[in-house]
Motif scaffolding. Sequence first.
Motif, mmCIF file in Angstrom:
data_model
loop_
_atom_site.group_PDB
_atom_site.id
_atom_site.type_symbol
_atom_site.label_atom_id
_atom_site.label_comp_id
_atom_site.label_asym_id
_atom_site.label_seq_id
_atom_site.Cartn_x
_atom_site.Cartn_y
_atom_site.Cartn_z
ATOM 1 N N MET A 124 7.008 -35.349 14.503
ATOM 2 C CA MET A 124 5.969 -35.581 15.468
ATOM 3 C C MET A 124 6.521 -36.507 16.533
ATOM 4 S SD MET A 124 2.774 -36.137 12.873
ATOM 5 C CE MET A 124 1.587 -36.364 14.149
ATOM 6 N N THR A 125 7.120 -35.941 17.558
ATOM 7 C CA THR A 125 7.694 -36.773 18.608
ATOM 8 C C THR A 125 7.046 -36.427 19.925
ATOM 9 O OG1 THR A 125 9.482 -35.202 19.013
ATOM 10 C CG2 THR A 125 9.913 -36.970 17.435
ATOM 11 N N THR A 126 7.063 -37.392 20.837
ATOM 12 C CA THR A 126 6.569 -37.170 22.191
ATOM 13 C C THR A 126 7.715 -37.402 23.148
ATOM 14 O OG1 THR A 126 5.856 -39.463 22.372
ATOM 15 C CG2 THR A 126 4.218 -37.878 21.623
ATOM 16 N N ARG A 127 7.677 -36.719 24.246
ATOM 17 C CA ARG A 127 8.710 -36.868 25.263
ATOM 18 C C ARG A 127 8.035 -37.084 26.618
ATOM 19 N NH1 ARG A 127 13.257 -37.140 22.845
ATOM 20 N NH2 ARG A 127 13.882 -35.536 21.411
ATOM 21 N N ALA A 128 8.623 -37.923 27.419
ATOM 22 C CA ALA A 128 8.120 -38.156 28.769
ATOM 23 C C ALA A 128 8.512 -36.972 29.642
ATOM 24 C CB ALA A 128 8.718 -39.446 29.328
ATOM 25 N N PRO A 129 7.742 -36.703 30.702
ATOM 26 C CA PRO A 129 8.083 -35.600 31.605
ATOM 27 C C PRO A 129 9.483 -35.764 32.175
ATOM 28 C CG PRO A 129 5.900 -36.462 32.100
ATOM 29 C CD PRO A 129 6.520 -37.374 31.093
ATOM 30 N N ALA A 130 10.218 -34.665 32.236
ATOM 31 C CA ALA A 130 11.601 -34.700 32.695
ATOM 32 C C ALA A 130 11.710 -34.599 34.220
ATOM 33 C CB ALA A 130 12.390 -33.576 32.035
ATOM 34 N N SER A 131 10.738 -33.966 34.862
ATOM 35 C CA SER A 131 10.848 -33.778 36.306
ATOM 36 C C SER A 131 9.476 -33.551 36.913
ATOM 37 C CB SER A 131 11.739 -32.565 36.600
ATOM 38 O OG SER A 131 11.077 -31.385 36.177
ATOM 39 N N ALA A 132 9.463 -33.445 38.217
ATOM 40 C CA ALA A 132 8.212 -33.176 38.918
ATOM 41 C C ALA A 132 7.671 -31.797 38.558
ATOM 42 C CB ALA A 132 8.426 -33.281 40.423
ATOM 43 N N ALA A 133 8.530 -30.908 38.087
ATOM 44 C CA ALA A 133 8.099 -29.571 37.694
ATOM 45 C C ALA A 133 7.154 -29.633 36.494
ATOM 46 C CB ALA A 133 9.300 -28.698 37.370
ATOM 47 N N THR A 134 7.204 -30.721 35.733
ATOM 48 C CA THR A 134 6.343 -30.853 34.567
ATOM 49 C C THR A 134 5.088 -31.657 34.890
ATOM 50 O OG1 THR A 134 7.508 -32.823 33.830
ATOM 51 C CG2 THR A 134 8.287 -30.714 32.957
ATOM 52 N N ALA A 135 4.775 -31.828 36.168
ATOM 53 C CA ALA A 135 3.662 -32.671 36.589
ATOM 54 C C ALA A 135 2.311 -31.977 36.503
ATOM 55 C CB ALA A 135 3.907 -33.177 38.005
ATOM 56 N N ARG A 136 2.217 -30.851 35.842
ATOM 57 C CA ARG A 136 0.946 -30.156 35.683
ATOM 58 C C ARG A 136 -0.033 -31.073 34.968
ATOM 59 N NH1 ARG A 136 -2.419 -27.186 32.618
ATOM 60 N NH2 ARG A 136 -3.154 -25.191 33.365
ATOM 61 N N THR A 137 -1.295 -30.952 35.324
ATOM 62 C CA THR A 137 -2.342 -31.721 34.676
ATOM 63 C C THR A 137 -3.385 -30.768 34.100
ATOM 64 O OG1 THR A 137 -3.608 -31.968 36.719
ATOM 65 C CG2 THR A 137 -2.019 -33.716 36.186
ATOM 66 N N TRP A 138 -4.216 -31.311 33.200
ATOM 67 C CA TRP A 138 -5.249 -30.527 32.557
ATOM 68 C C TRP A 138 -6.560 -31.290 32.610
ATOM 69 C CZ3 TRP A 138 -0.278 -30.918 31.027
ATOM 70 C CH2 TRP A 138 0.423 -29.737 30.782
ATOM 71 N N SER A 139 -7.649 -30.558 32.627
ATOM 72 C CA SER A 139 -8.977 -31.175 32.529
ATOM 73 C C SER A 139 -9.345 -31.274 31.055
ATOM 74 C CB SER A 139 -10.014 -30.304 33.255
ATOM 75 O OG SER A 139 -10.203 -29.088 32.529
ATOM 76 N N ILE A 140 -10.376 -32.037 30.772
ATOM 77 C CA ILE A 140 -10.834 -32.160 29.396
ATOM 78 C C ILE A 140 -11.286 -30.798 28.863
ATOM 79 C CG2 ILE A 140 -13.210 -32.808 29.952
ATOM 80 C CD1 ILE A 140 -13.048 -34.810 27.578
ATOM 81 N N ALA A 141 -11.901 -29.998 29.714
ATOM 82 C CA ALA A 141 -12.363 -28.672 29.293
ATOM 83 C C ALA A 141 -11.183 -27.768 28.935
ATOM 84 C CB ALA A 141 -13.208 -28.030 30.392
ATOM 85 N N GLU A 142 -10.118 -27.828 29.727
ATOM 86 C CA GLU A 142 -8.940 -26.992 29.434
ATOM 87 C C GLU A 142 -8.311 -27.372 28.101
ATOM 88 O OE1 GLU A 142 -7.159 -25.870 33.810
ATOM 89 O OE2 GLU A 142 -6.937 -27.946 33.119
ATOM 90 N N LEU A 143 -8.173 -28.673 27.853
ATOM 91 C CA LEU A 143 -7.577 -29.104 26.585
ATOM 92 C C LEU A 143 -8.494 -28.800 25.412
ATOM 93 C CD1 LEU A 143 -5.796 -32.469 27.436
ATOM 94 C CD2 LEU A 143 -4.816 -30.190 27.199
ATOM 95 N N ALA A 144 -9.783 -28.987 25.600
ATOM 96 C CA ALA A 144 -10.734 -28.685 24.522
ATOM 97 C C ALA A 144 -10.649 -27.205 24.153
ATOM 98 C CB ALA A 144 -12.153 -29.058 24.945
ATOM 99 N N ASP A 145 -10.573 -26.347 25.144
ATOM 100 C CA ASP A 145 -10.455 -24.907 24.884
ATOM 101 C C ASP A 145 -9.126 -24.576 24.211
ATOM 102 O OD1 ASP A 145 -12.934 -24.446 25.986
ATOM 103 O OD2 ASP A 145 -12.159 -23.713 27.908
ATOM 104 N N GLU A 146 -8.047 -25.124 24.736
ATOM 105 C CA GLU A 146 -6.720 -24.826 24.202
ATOM 106 C C GLU A 146 -6.578 -25.243 22.742
ATOM 107 O OE1 GLU A 146 -2.017 -25.978 24.883
ATOM 108 O OE2 GLU A 146 -3.469 -26.470 26.452
ATOM 109 N N PHE A 147 -7.084 -26.432 22.397
ATOM 110 C CA PHE A 147 -6.903 -26.966 21.050
ATOM 111 C C PHE A 147 -8.111 -26.722 20.149
ATOM 112 C CE2 PHE A 147 -3.784 -29.294 23.542
ATOM 113 C CZ PHE A 147 -2.665 -29.130 22.750
#
Length: 136
Positions: free
Chosen positions: A1-24
Amino acid sequence: MTTRAPASAATARTWSIAELADEFEVTHRTIRHYEDLGLITPERRGTVRVFHRRDRTRLALIQRGKRLGFPLEEIRTIIDMYDEQPGEAGQLRYLLDQITDRRTDLERRRQDIEDSLQELATLERRCRADLEALSS
């Protein structure tokens, strides 16, 4: 269970609470609860929560930990260790210890279930034999 910081601006996508709730497949309330516990830390833009890759990754790890039966405090410890000393190596050692403990607990539970099933089978045989004796 590891986390990684974003590597570049290409990974700067964001999500809303609704998007994450649906996804998970969790409720908005669950996500807010994880935020209240400090497990995730979305950016706030007024009253809107903006979730970054780090939050999404942490949410995925939280869900994985829950599926494996870890309590939220253990999940927090494991996830937070990545960002603090002793870092990823310490996190992995700690996680391996937790996996061993969890496996031991599950194996004990499995044995308890097998023992219960054997007791039920024995009782069932006795009941059937007694019923047959009463019918004769």
